[in-house]
Design a protein around this motif. Structure first.
Motif, short mmCIF file in Angstrom:
data_model
loop_
_atom_site.label_atom_id
_atom_site.label_comp_id
_atom_site.label_asym_id
_atom_site.label_seq_id
_atom_site.Cartn_x
_atom_site.Cartn_y
_atom_site.Cartn_z
N SER A 2 0.84 -1.22 0.00
CA SER A 2 0.00 0.00 0.00
C SER A 2 0.87 1.25 0.00
O SER A 2 0.50 2.26 -0.61
CB SER A 2 -1.00 -0.01 1.16
N THR A 3 2.04 1.18 0.65
CA THR A 3 2.95 2.32 0.60
C THR A 3 3.39 2.59 -0.84
O THR A 3 3.32 3.73 -1.33
CB THR A 3 4.20 2.04 1.47
N ILE A 58 2.01 1.62 -3.65
CA ILE A 58 0.90 2.02 -4.52
C ILE A 58 0.48 3.47 -4.22
O ILE A 58 0.19 4.25 -5.14
CB ILE A 58 -0.30 1.04 -4.35
N ARG A 59 0.49 3.85 -2.94
CA ARG A 59 0.14 5.23 -2.59
C ARG A 59 1.09 6.22 -3.27
O ARG A 59 0.65 7.20 -3.89
CB ARG A 59 0.17 5.41 -1.07
N VAL A 60 2.40 5.94 -3.18
CA VAL A 60 3.35 6.88 -3.81
C VAL A 60 3.14 6.89 -5.32
O VAL A 60 3.15 7.96 -5.94
CB VAL A 60 4.82 6.49 -3.47
N GLN A 116 0.38 6.32 -6.92
CA GLN A 116 -0.85 7.07 -7.24
C GLN A 116 -0.65 8.57 -7.09
O GLN A 116 -1.19 9.36 -7.85
CB GLN A 116 -2.00 6.59 -6.36
N ASN A 117 0.16 8.95 -6.11
CA ASN A 117 0.40 10.38 -5.89
C ASN A 117 1.34 10.98 -6.93
O ASN A 117 1.20 12.14 -7.28
CB ASN A 117 1.01 10.61 -4.50
N GLU A 158 9.42 4.45 0.28
CA GLU A 158 8.67 5.67 0.01
C GLU A 158 9.59 6.72 -0.63
O GLU A 158 9.29 7.29 -1.67
CB GLU A 158 8.07 6.19 1.32
N LYS A 166 9.57 7.98 -4.66
CA LYS A 166 9.38 9.42 -4.91
C LYS A 166 10.52 9.97 -5.77
O LYS A 166 10.32 10.65 -6.76
CB LYS A 166 9.32 10.19 -3.59
#
Lengths: 485, 485
Positions: free
Chosen positions: A393-394, A396-398, A400-401, A469, A473
């Motif tokens: 989820s970490t 995928i979150r990055v 998606q952002n 993360e 990024k």
């Protein structure tokens, strides 16, 4: 080509650094580690590796040249000219390069070699590594296991051909929970899934045979089959797994001998073969009398729901060689995997294994036995899944952002990998080295499929959660920079 | 051909034994371990292995035949006819025999396969096994090592290409005590000396190359080179080791690529190459630019006086690949050995190792590191030598008492082996099976040299001291019986 060096000068020492470097090189030459005629790393490269000024290395080189050990830095690089003894001898050393370049096995792909060389470096964020993170390593439980073993192991000799009997017994129980019925004599303990493939290549195939496999595939990144003249024929895959409708015609076209598949949390795409496809694969292969290698090393690492049953659990007539391992779910350092199959095939592979390394580490086999027998392994799998859920989820979150406009991906339901599609306009080779300059190590998709030159195999399993993360990024920024250039 | 079976009927159970046997076979067939068409062990053989009457096995077979699972016992043996599913299918399983018989690697020699199958049996006196006896296994110290490791190991992942850095550092210190100078980057950790040979065969040679080696030689008992089409040319040896005067002419005659030697406590003869011969070997090979593989795994096991220095310690220009191991002096179960050589060669072999099994067990590497670092290993060597001295004198005493008129031998000054010459009139093959019937497992000399058909490799390292004495005495009686027949 990336090179490694296992030494750094001591900057706190009273001995000048250039003298330390001179002595280091001198020792390598005297020991015969760097042989006469061998090309040594360039001044620029050495300065970088040793973290000193180039002029420091130059001073060391100049003295070694003056002393007759090195040969002047022409356009062709610096070479070892003499060692202490060659000054008094008329002979030269063996032409090792001839041996190194002419052996039977092909070298690893250059990118793989580079990755292996970078991996040991500290302060590298490894975003492609298919290995559980040190953060997930169950140090305390492994400590308990080793304490138990410290009084339990009575003797550690060569084990039986097929591996430690106690381990094979435990594996039978474990495999039963996956719906796979086997007795100990149809199980061979191996040193990881890669060795299973090597044993199969040496024991069951001939040069000129063809292996059918999904494209992309982890096996395309290896040379284990190719080195022996075994051909690989790529079968297209989609989100439901290998497109099994190709098998019949491909078998004829390539006179194929085996099908290799990694149906569950596929490396590198993360796909899971659907139950329907699995059934079709089995039916087609039975009709064609085509054996299947099922590489199932990620099975336990489901995040959302358990995956469809193993092909092997539906194997009615001994068509499948099943490969499992504890490398992905527990520790690759133990180097323990297993092959399950018809007894005459397992006998043959066991005989090859005896010719290869006389069996896997007895200590590792005892450790895995203890993990299984005590129930610690099954319990550990739960925490692995929990940790992977968070990591996925970490990641995928990055994505998606930060990646919505520069990449495409599918959310995997387990395993380690996100198959990241980047714009075809950017060069992944350039990205690889650019990211490396920022301390990020990537796995280019091209390793797994020649045509996937705009893909990355992103792994959320290895880097620390913090680095994962930060690294993704940063990767986004680097990609943007390359797009804009 | 000897076969093994991993199960025995429960004679205390209420279920009749023939039903248990029937269910056992039924399970094998249902699981696909015994595939349709496969020939299964004969009734006679099964009765013997399961320790039941032949009529019991016959009852089980009859029911399985009636049920359609087995095919009648014709002169051609019993085969699997159907499994649960094949009754409803029109297809047959893959022709696995075709795969098993056509793979690249040759099978182990039949006698070696038989030996591997007998070894796990209990109550066997192993008079040929080249492995330290369970009696000499340092259980308590290994326990201490494992306890230390239980808190020391922070992470067990894939290690660096060449092996755990801490281990390679310890090996540098240890090798220095043998007069061998090396830095960690010229050492590759391997899973025992046999794997070293496999890596060399895959990484440095081509089909059609020739290896020169002592005759007899341990390597003649393997197929690791031969399977890849690498030829072996036998150089005669005497009590001073390989007869080095042959090398020049043999190099030309066979266009040889490498010399393999096991100069110290040679397997199987126990001979030690003299210092003079060592120097000559080095000189000739330097002149001929012929690299040497020095297999030095028995070096530490001297009984009388330390052996002459390793060839590697006198290697002035990187001509030698040096192989060492802890298998003989500590524990083969750890599966840890090492290769020392020129850096470009070690780099190549490390790359092949990565393709073979991704490195040796990290746990085993940590264990060996701890043994070396703590000084426990060097201390252990002393007690090994003491134990071997006692074993050697026991074996020699029995030979002197019982074999003077039936055999010839030389007292070895270290290692494990006595090369026992028997009268050419007796068949060693007959002796092998006759001894086996009395529970004694032998290593025929023919495994190491086709012409040595009247030799045995007698090992005083493995059997318990009690069994060693008893076994050699019994062997004498069996030999006498064969002579008198």
């Amino acid at each position: 080509m990336i090179i490694n060096i296992d030494w750094k000068p001591d900057k706190t020492s009273k001995i000048p650094i250039y003298i330390q470097i001179k002595e280091y090189i001198h020792k390598k030459i005297i020991n015969g580690e760097w042989t006469v005629g061998m090309k040594i790393p360039s001044q620029r490269k050495l300065a970088e590796l040793l973290e000193v000024n180039r002029s420091t290395v130059m001073n060391a080189f100049e003295e070694l040249i003056a002393d007759g050990f090195l040969e002047g830095n022409t356009g062709n690089g610096t070479r070892v000219k003499n060692n202490l003894w060659s000054l008094f001898q008329t002979t030269s050393p063996p032409n090792w390069n001839h041996y190194v370049e002419n052996g039977i096995y092909k070298p690893n792909l250059p990118t793989i070699q580079d990755i292996h060389k970078v991996e040991p470096q500290t302060n590298i964020i490894r975003l492609g590594t298919g290995e559980p993170s040190p953060e997930m390593y169950p140090k305390d439980i492994m400590g308990e296991v080793l304490k138990t073993l410290s009084t339990k192991i009575e003797i550690m000799g060569y084990e039986e051909e097929k591996g430690l009997p106690q381990l094979r017994k435990q594996l039978c129980h474990y495999l039963e929970t996956l719906g796979i019925n086997a007795t100990p004599s149809s199980i061979l303990v191996v040193s990881g899934a890669l060795q299973a493939l090597q044993l199969i290549s040496l024991g069951l195939l001939r040069g000129g045979s063809t292996l059918l496999l999904e494209n992309p595939s982890y096996v395309n990144s290896l040379n284990v089959f190719q080195s022996l003249g075994i051909k690989l024929a790529n079968i297209p895959m989609d989100r439901n797994g290998m497109d099994t409708s190709f098998i019949k015609s491909y078998k004829r076209r390539y006179n194929a001998s085996l099908v290799y598949t990694n149906p569950t949390f596929h490396n590198p795409t993360g796909n899971v073969m659907t139950l329907e496809r699995r059934k079709h694969l089995l039916t087609v292969c039975e009709e064609e009398q085509l054996p299947i290698i099922e590489d199932d090393v990620y099975r336990e690492l489901w995040i959302d729901t358990p995956p469809p049953p193993a092909l092997k659990s539906m194997d009615n007539n001994g068509s499948i060689l099943y490969i499992g391992s504890i490398s992905k779910a527990l520790s690759p350092g133990l180097r323990i995997g297993w092959i399950v199959g018809p007894e005459q095939v397992i006998n043959r592979l066991a005989d090859i294994k005896m010719q290869t390394d006389y069996g896997s580490s007895s200590l590792s086999q005892w450790a895995v036995t203890e993990w299984l027998e005590s129930g610690k392994y099954v319990k550990h799998l739960e925490s692995m899944r929990e940790a992977l859920r968070l990591r996925r989820s970490t990641a995928i979150r990055v994505l998606q952002n930060e990646f919505v406009d520069i990449a495409e991906w599918t959310v995997p339901s387990g395993g380690f990998y996100i198959w990241l599609r980047l714009p075809p306009t950017i060069s992944i080779k350039e990205l690889f080295y650019e990211a490396l300059a920022f301390g990020i190590l990537l796995n280019p998709g091209k390793l797994y499929d020649e045509q996937s030159f705009h893909y990355l195999r992103l792994s959320y399993s290895y880097a620390s959660l913090f680095d994962l993360e930060k690294g993704i990024k940063k990767l986004g920024q680097i990609i943007r920079k390359l797009i804009n250039n």
